[in-house]
Design a protein around this motif. Structure first.
Motif, PDB file in Angstrom:
ATOM      1  N   LEU A  12     109.278  94.689  -9.514  1.00 56.57           N
ATOM      2  CA  LEU A  12     110.139  94.309  -8.393  1.00 56.57           C
ATOM      3  C   LEU A  12     109.825  92.904  -7.896  1.00 56.57           C
ATOM      4  O   LEU A  12     110.711  92.207  -7.391  1.00 56.57           O
ATOM      5  N   ASP A  13     108.569  92.496  -8.030  1.00 57.98           N
ATOM      6  CA  ASP A  13     108.174  91.156  -7.604  1.00 57.98           C
ATOM      7  C   ASP A  13     108.554  90.086  -8.622  1.00 57.98           C
ATOM      8  O   ASP A  13     108.485  88.885  -8.323  1.00 57.98           O
ATOM      9  N   GLY A  14     108.957  90.513  -9.809  1.00 55.61           N
ATOM     10  CA  GLY A  14     109.316  89.557 -10.851  1.00 55.61           C
ATOM     11  C   GLY A  14     110.714  88.994 -10.655  1.00 55.61           C
ATOM     12  O   GLY A  14     111.411  89.287  -9.685  1.00 55.61           O
ATOM     13  N   ASP A  15     111.130  88.172 -11.602  1.00 59.57           N
ATOM     14  CA  ASP A  15     112.425  87.498 -11.511  1.00 59.57           C
ATOM     15  C   ASP A  15     113.580  88.333 -12.048  1.00 59.57           C
ATOM     16  O   ASP A  15     114.737  88.051 -11.737  1.00 59.57           O
ATOM     17  N   ASP A  16     113.277  89.325 -12.863  1.00 57.72           N
ATOM     18  CA  ASP A  16     114.339  90.089 -13.526  1.00 57.72           C
ATOM     19  C   ASP A  16     114.756  91.301 -12.699  1.00 57.72           C
ATOM     20  O   ASP A  16     113.922  91.982 -12.088  1.00 57.72           O
ATOM     21  N   GLN A  17     116.048  91.557 -12.702  1.00 61.34           N
ATOM     22  CA  GLN A  17     116.581  92.748 -12.049  1.00 61.34           C
ATOM     23  C   GLN A  17     116.087  93.996 -12.788  1.00 61.34           C
ATOM     24  O   GLN A  17     116.015  94.030 -14.017  1.00 61.34           O
ATOM     25  N   LEU A  18     115.731  95.029 -12.032  1.00 61.30           N
ATOM     26  CA  LEU A  18     115.220  96.260 -12.622  1.00 61.30           C
ATOM     27  C   LEU A  18     116.363  97.253 -12.788  1.00 61.30           C
ATOM     28  O   LEU A  18     116.979  97.676 -11.802  1.00 61.30           O
ATOM     29  N   VAL A  19     116.661  97.613 -14.030  1.00 65.93           N
ATOM     30  CA  VAL A  19     117.770  98.514 -14.347  1.00 65.93           C
ATOM     31  C   VAL A  19     117.198  99.834 -14.850  1.00 65.93           C
ATOM     32  O   VAL A  19     116.432  99.854 -15.816  1.00 65.93           O
TER      33      VAL A  19
END
Length: 313
Positions: A12-19
């Protein structure tokens, strides 16, 4: 208990959306895990339908949901985000609910502000508890998380938009109040169009989850890039595996009713075309053999010599 929560927070802290694809049992979860996702979602609707045969209308109990979540998390290699319905009671019940989900080892849960019995967030007839009571439930959940497993992710859902006199404004107020009470992610259920999604993204002051239910609900089809631009860091597709299972089984059994032998050949072919190996490989028999070789006496392995059956070694 915190391993999967820690992984989920990092994602969640990263740049990518979590799907997250939705699954309803360890079998569908295992299939999703072979495909490869960063996290997987356990649907309440699909769990209720597969475990009890009843729809998502408050029929399934906390122990049934937690048992399913624990079995799913044990079977997969990524964090599980689990539906915890409305916490199965008031704030004091929520205390035990969150403790039990933490013991189950999952990465996250979401708790909603519906009355009991609750129902699917995209069906008519929903009602929500008073705002103050709902905030107290989230506060209780957040304090358990802090005391028992700080990495555990708490998602707070509001169904206020979908009640008879509900408004998006009330839903946004509740979402922000839930975040202030300690929730990590806000989940506004049932926005009706993209303009409402824009308001949620602009006015909710924290990470957001979008519930992508497709034709079964009120929320619109929106591409993932647009959702990410609007501020939705997590997207769940809750009923994906359940719908796929029902559709596939129905189609194959219709063919089976007409010609069982030919249908069985087609099912075999369809299965063998997938890149998951044989049924025995997929289900984990090679690991069982490894355990036997590691822990059982040598003479116990003689049972395989000359025995009949499909090879599992």
């Amino acid at each position: 208990m915190t391993e999967y929560g820690r992984q989920l927070r990092k994602q969640l802290d990263g740049d990518d959306q979590l799907v997250c694809p939705g699954v309803h049992d360890p079998l569908t979860a295992a299939v999703a895990d072979t495909v490869g996702f960063d996290a997987i979602y356990m649907t309440g609707y699909g769990t209720s339908l597969s475990a009890t045969g009843y729809p998502d209308a408050g029929f399934i109990t906390m122990p049934e949901m937690i048992s399913n979540a624990a079995n799913i998390q044990e079977r997969i290699s990524v964090p599980l985000v689990a539906d915890a319905d409305n916490g199965y009671g008031n704030a004091t019940n929520v205390v035990r609910t969150v403790r039990e989900y933490i013991k189950a080892g999952v990465g996250a849960i979401h708790i909603e502000d519906q009355t009991f019995p609750k129902r699917c967030g995209h069906t008519e007839g929903r009602q929500v508890i008073p705002r103050e009571e709902a905030v107290g439930k989230i506060q209780a959940a957040a304090e358990v998380r802090t005391e028992r497993a700080e990495e555990f992710v708490l998602i707070a859902r509001t169904d206020a938009r979908g009640t008879g006199d509900g408004s998006l404004e009330e839903a946004i107020i509740r979402a922000n109040a839930f975040l202030d009470a300690g929730a990590d992610v806000a989940f506004v259920e049932g926005p009706t169009d993209e303009s409402e999604l824009q308001r949620i993204g602009a006015e909710v002051e924290g990470p957001l989850l979008y519930n992508f239910v497709g034709d079964l609900g009120t929320s619109p089809y929106v591409d993932l890039g647009t959702l990410e631009e609007l501020g939705f860091e997590m997207v769940i597709f809750p009923i994906a595996a359940t719908l796929a299972t029902i559709a596939s089984v129905h189609q194959n059994l219709q063919a089976f009713a007409e010609d069982p032998v030919d249908a069985m050949r087609q099912i075999d072919t369809q299965f063998n075309e997938q890149d998951i190996g044989s049924l025995h490989e997929f289900s984990g028999f090679p690991e069982v053999i490894e355990w036997e070789q590691r822990y059982l006496p040598d003479e116990d392995r003689e049972k395989y010599e000359g025995s009949l059956g499909d090879s599992i070694q």
